[in-house]
Write a protein that holds these residues in place. Structure first.
Motif, PDB file in Angstrom:
ATOM      1  N   TYR A 128      67.563  44.943  74.063  1.00  0.00           N
ATOM      2  CA  TYR A 128      66.777  44.546  75.005  1.00  0.00           C
ATOM      3  C   TYR A 128      67.798  43.835  75.964  1.00  0.00           C
ATOM      4  CZ  TYR A 128      62.482  46.407  73.345  1.00  0.00           C
ATOM      5  OH  TYR A 128      61.538  47.004  72.924  1.00  0.00           O
ATOM      6  N   VAL A 152      64.842  51.092  75.925  1.00  0.00           N
ATOM      7  CA  VAL A 152      64.726  49.731  76.336  1.00  0.00           C
ATOM      8  C   VAL A 152      63.414  49.015  76.652  1.00  0.00           C
ATOM      9  CG1 VAL A 152      67.052  50.305  77.640  1.00  0.00           C
ATOM     10  CG2 VAL A 152      64.987  50.544  78.871  1.00  0.00           C
ATOM     11  N   GLN A 153      63.430  47.874  77.124  1.00  0.00           N
ATOM     12  CA  GLN A 153      62.294  47.301  77.388  1.00  0.00           C
ATOM     13  C   GLN A 153      61.739  47.683  78.499  1.00  0.00           C
ATOM     14  OE1 GLN A 153      62.931  43.100  77.633  1.00  0.00           O
ATOM     15  NE2 GLN A 153      60.737  42.803  78.585  1.00  0.00           N
ATOM     16  N   SER A 201      58.365  49.375  74.803  1.00  0.00           N
ATOM     17  CA  SER A 201      59.536  49.703  75.249  1.00  0.00           C
ATOM     18  C   SER A 201      59.211  51.114  75.949  1.00  0.00           C
ATOM     19  CB  SER A 201      60.173  50.283  74.020  1.00  0.00           C
ATOM     20  OG  SER A 201      60.606  49.182  73.182  1.00  0.00           O
TER      21      SER A 201
END
Length: 288
Positions: A128, A152-153, A201
């Motif tokens: 992240y 990804v976040q 995510s």
């Protein structure tokens, strides 16, 4: 598909290696085989694709990728994890000759270090804390990357795919748009990771395209973008004054590019940022 790692296998492997996930390296290992299958399927890989994976960790996603692509380059900064990955792949029934492990920092890895065969796709569960700079660095360094899917976040995913006028539109949105067309490819819940993160995510899919303009250097365009969003509530005339060498010079560059000097950066497309950079006579290149 090659045998995949479940929660028990992930924990057993980590215990055997003496590995404890660390926040410093952004380590959250996927332990759900269905999530791995979903990522591989959504990535749209062909049998000819050469995948670059960043942060393979214990290898859960790597095993899925080895079943779908011609070759996998895995870039892992942790020497213990990097050293174990080929053994994990072999034990799962994968062909170890189709896996190249690079013990390296993805923020600094070069095309020469990756070597042949050249990667055509980026598929990764990205840490992240470095997700955006890693994606931008790899797209700049590896022009053969044609498409990709990164996890990804969720907040970062929203920024990467945002369009002009959105509250989440900013520097990551514009810089990724320079290289590729991006779209949201779904949400991933926290419970498929170990340890469980405190955020959701998101999956971001992208397809590379030609830059908006061929007559202006990317670093020059990115310098305009950085300046425009440094104080995003300012008008572009004011925000770009330092970059252009004065507010009047910034206004002249904006007018020449067909952009209202009273507009704000959040309303501009990547094409308009490129036009501003092309019309200006001054500016300091920025980093990626």
């Amino acid at each position: 598909m090659t045998g995949l790692l479940g929660p028990a296998e992930i924990r057993e492997l980590a215990a055997r290696l003496g590995v404890t996930p660390t926040k410093k390296l952004g380590q959250n290992f996927v332990h759900d085989p269905n999530t791995v299958r979903r990522i591989v399927a959504t990535a749209g890989l062909t049998a000819d694709d050469v995948v670059l994976e960043v942060g393979p960790g214990l290898g859960s996603l790597t095993l899925g990728l080895l079943s779908a692509a011609a070759h996998v380059h895995a870039v892992e900064i942790d020497p213990v994890l990097a050293g174990t990955l080929p053994e994990t792949a072999k034990a799962a029934g994968a062909d170890p000759g189709r896996l190249t492990v690079h013990q390296a920092d993805a923020l600094r890895v070069t095309a020469a270090e990756v070597g042949a065969p050249g990667p055509t796709a980026l598929v990764a569960n990205l840490p992240y804390n470095v997700a955006v700079p890693v994606v931008l660095h790899l797209l700049a360094e590896l022009p053969g990357l044609r498409h990709g899917l990164v996890m990804v976040q969720k907040e970062v995913a929203d920024r990467l795919v945002a369009g002009p006028g959105s509250k989440t539109y900013g520097i990551p949105s514009v810089k990724l748009a320079w290289y590729a067309a991006a779209r949201s490819a779904g949400r991933v819940p926290p419970n498929v990771f170990w340890p469980v993160p405190n955020v959701d995510s998101g999956l971001v899919a992208f397809t590379r395209r030609e830059p908006p303009r061929g007559d202006v250097d990317r670093r020059r365009v990115f310098a305009v973008v950085d300046a425009a969003f440094a104080q995003r509530r300012k008008t572009l005339r004011a925000a770009l004054a330092g970059w252009a060498g004065g507010a009047d010079r910034a206004a002249a560059a904006l007018v020449a590019a067909g952009v209202d000097p009273g507009a704000r950066g959040e309303s501009l497309t990547v094409q308009q940022f490129a036009a501003i950079a092309a019309s200006a006579t001054m500016g300091t290149p920025a980093a990626e």
